[in-house]
Design a protein around this motif. Structure first.
Motif, mmCIF file in Angstrom:
data_model
loop_
_atom_site.group_PDB
_atom_site.id
_atom_site.type_symbol
_atom_site.label_atom_id
_atom_site.label_comp_id
_atom_site.label_asym_id
_atom_site.label_seq_id
_atom_site.Cartn_x
_atom_site.Cartn_y
_atom_site.Cartn_z
ATOM 1 N N GLU A 1 -1.661 11.961 -8.537
ATOM 2 C CA GLU A 1 -1.194 10.676 -9.329
ATOM 3 C C GLU A 1 -2.448 9.912 -9.787
ATOM 4 N N GLU A 2 -2.464 9.621 -11.122
ATOM 5 C CA GLU A 2 -3.543 8.780 -11.191
ATOM 6 C C GLU A 2 -3.142 7.401 -12.103
ATOM 7 N N ASN B 1 -2.142 13.276 -4.180
ATOM 8 C CA ASN B 1 -0.929 13.968 -4.814
ATOM 9 C C ASN B 1 -1.291 14.086 -6.185
ATOM 10 N N SER C 1 0.844 -1.107 -0.026
ATOM 11 C CA SER C 1 -0.007 -0.145 0.004
ATOM 12 C C SER C 1 0.812 1.251 0.063
ATOM 13 N N VAL D 1 -7.068 10.172 1.131
ATOM 14 C CA VAL D 1 -5.877 9.285 0.343
ATOM 15 C C VAL D 1 -6.181 9.239 -1.241
ATOM 16 N N ILE D 2 -7.403 9.028 -1.198
ATOM 17 C CA ILE D 2 -7.870 8.772 -2.482
ATOM 18 C C ILE D 2 -9.051 9.804 -2.926
ATOM 19 N N LEU E 1 0.127 3.960 -3.047
ATOM 20 C CA LEU E 1 -0.598 5.102 -2.479
ATOM 21 C C LEU E 1 0.256 6.130 -2.174
ATOM 22 N N GLN F 1 -3.145 -2.524 -9.106
ATOM 23 C CA GLN F 1 -2.998 -1.802 -10.264
ATOM 24 C C GLN F 1 -3.036 -2.326 -11.671
ATOM 25 N N MET G 1 -8.312 5.506 -10.379
ATOM 26 C CA MET G 1 -7.981 6.099 -9.244
ATOM 27 C C MET G 1 -7.177 7.261 -9.138
ATOM 28 N N THR G 2 -7.475 8.485 -8.515
ATOM 29 C CA THR G 2 -6.701 9.695 -8.422
ATOM 30 C C THR G 2 -6.247 9.682 -6.681
ATOM 31 N N LEU G 3 -5.061 9.852 -6.534
ATOM 32 C CA LEU G 3 -4.495 9.879 -5.193
ATOM 33 C C LEU G 3 -4.447 11.621 -4.763
#
Length: 362
Positions: A88-89, A86, A35, A54-55, A39, A113, A82-84
């Protein structure tokens, strides 16, 4: 997860997909090491964090998890974006199931992933191409150095016979160029020479490189450090790892033309597949810059010898860095996102007493 047996806990920690145990209020009660990598947060940071912190809810992942918790139904969602936090996708398969732990209903969330298998296959293909290119370079290197020695020797003999100084300038040029080509060939062949391994701290190596580069770059270069102080020492050839770091950081500074922000981030990740083995612990170093990035047409071959996107570049720096890291069972990856160029260096934590392998063969 106190009521899980040690062996079960150990098995979950070895999984390559991210596993989360989520409370009824959607806070994270537990996470496995995978994780952290997926993540981008440590297990300590994830614990007690709300899922929405987180998400980012791009494809309703958090809402789906909340629904599964209320209904008690198992849920599986394929290829969801999913987009975090930060930004990042990535695309992932999400499995959610209800479990009872310590007398309370919780959710077991697995995030896998998608595209990972494709990336592993691509890395294997690129690695084979890299080995083939290196073998070609090695063969060419030997073929080039032999006549270069004869050419230099002949130029020296000719210079001894010449009387007119202006003519000696030509032989000097021949000797100088022969030496330059010989040095270039040595640099191409150097990564294949094994060095002596010893326990070293990755942060000490980073700082040694930075001391060299900041003197040359000057005050316009801004450094940002995000180090994990808990990282264990690595059993590696320090000189080779330092050279690989130097090549990567030098490329980053040159891309920014000496003016910008160079960010260095270290973390421990794992389990992780490197080559054909799974390593329990892997050290990760992200080297990021805000330069223009690598041209699109070069991104798939930037680690190949003699490939350069910079005018006057030899195209050897990244290839040499990759070869040095691969000698330590590691890997260098490249990403260009959100106006940041990042080269990520992975090095497995290998025991000094068993430095051949601590991975699990596939």
């Amino acid at each position: 997860m106190n009521n899980l047996s040690f062996s079960t806990d150990k098995i979950i920690n070895q999984l390559l997909s991210a596993v989360l145990v989520v409370n009824r209020d959607l806070t994270i009660a537990w996470s496995n090491p995978a994780s952290e990598e997926l993540l981008g947060l440590s297990q300590r940071q994830l614990r007690d964090s709300h899922l929405s912190d987180v998400i980012i809810d791009a494809d309703y992942s958090v809402k789906v998890i909340a629904y599964s918790l209320r209904s008690g139904n198992h849920y599986h969602q394929r290829d969801t974006k999913m987009t975090l936090i930060n930004h990042e996708e990535f695309m992932a398969d999400i499995s959610v199931s209800s479990i009872e732990l310590e007398g309370e209903q919780k959710l077991l969330v697995e995030i896998k992933q998608t595209g990972r298998e494709h990336r592993i296959g691509l890395e294997s293909s690129e690695y084979s191409q890299h080995l083939a290119a290196n073998a070609l370079v090695q063969g060419l290197g030997h073929e080039i150095k032999n006549p270069l020695g004869g050419l230099r020797g002949a130029a020296q003999l000719l210079a001894m016979e010449l009387v007119e100084p202006e003519l000696k300038e030509y032989t000097d040029i021949i000797i100088k160029e022969a030496d330059r080509l010989s040095a270039l060939v040595d640099r191409m062949m150097a990564p294949h020479q094994q060095g002596k391994k010893q326990l070293v701290n990755i942060h000490q190596l980073i700082e040694l490189v930075l001391n060299l580069l900041t003197l040359e770059a000057g005050e316009k270069l801004h450094l940002e450090r995000d180090y994990d102080p808990s990282l264990p020492d690595l059993f590696v050839c320090g000189d080779q790892i330092q050279q690989a770091m130097l090549n990567l950081m030098q490329n980053a500074i040159q891309a920014m033309e000496g003016e910008g922000t160079l960010t260095l981030k270290t973390r421990i990740v794992g389990p992780m597949l490197l080559g054909d083995q799974i390593y329990r612990l892997v050290q990760r170093l992200d080297i990021s810059d805000d330069g223009p990035g690598v041209p699109v047409e070069l991104r798939k071959k930037i680690f190949m010898p003699l490939i350069s996107g910079r005018q006057g570049g030899t195209g050897l720096g990244l290839g040499i860095a990759q070869s040095l890291i691969q000698q330590h069972q590691g890997l260098i990856e490249y990403q260009d996102k959100h106006e940041r160029t990042t080269f990520t260096l992975y090095l497995p934590v290998i025991s000094q007493t068993n430095n051949e392998t601590q991975g699990v063969d596939l």
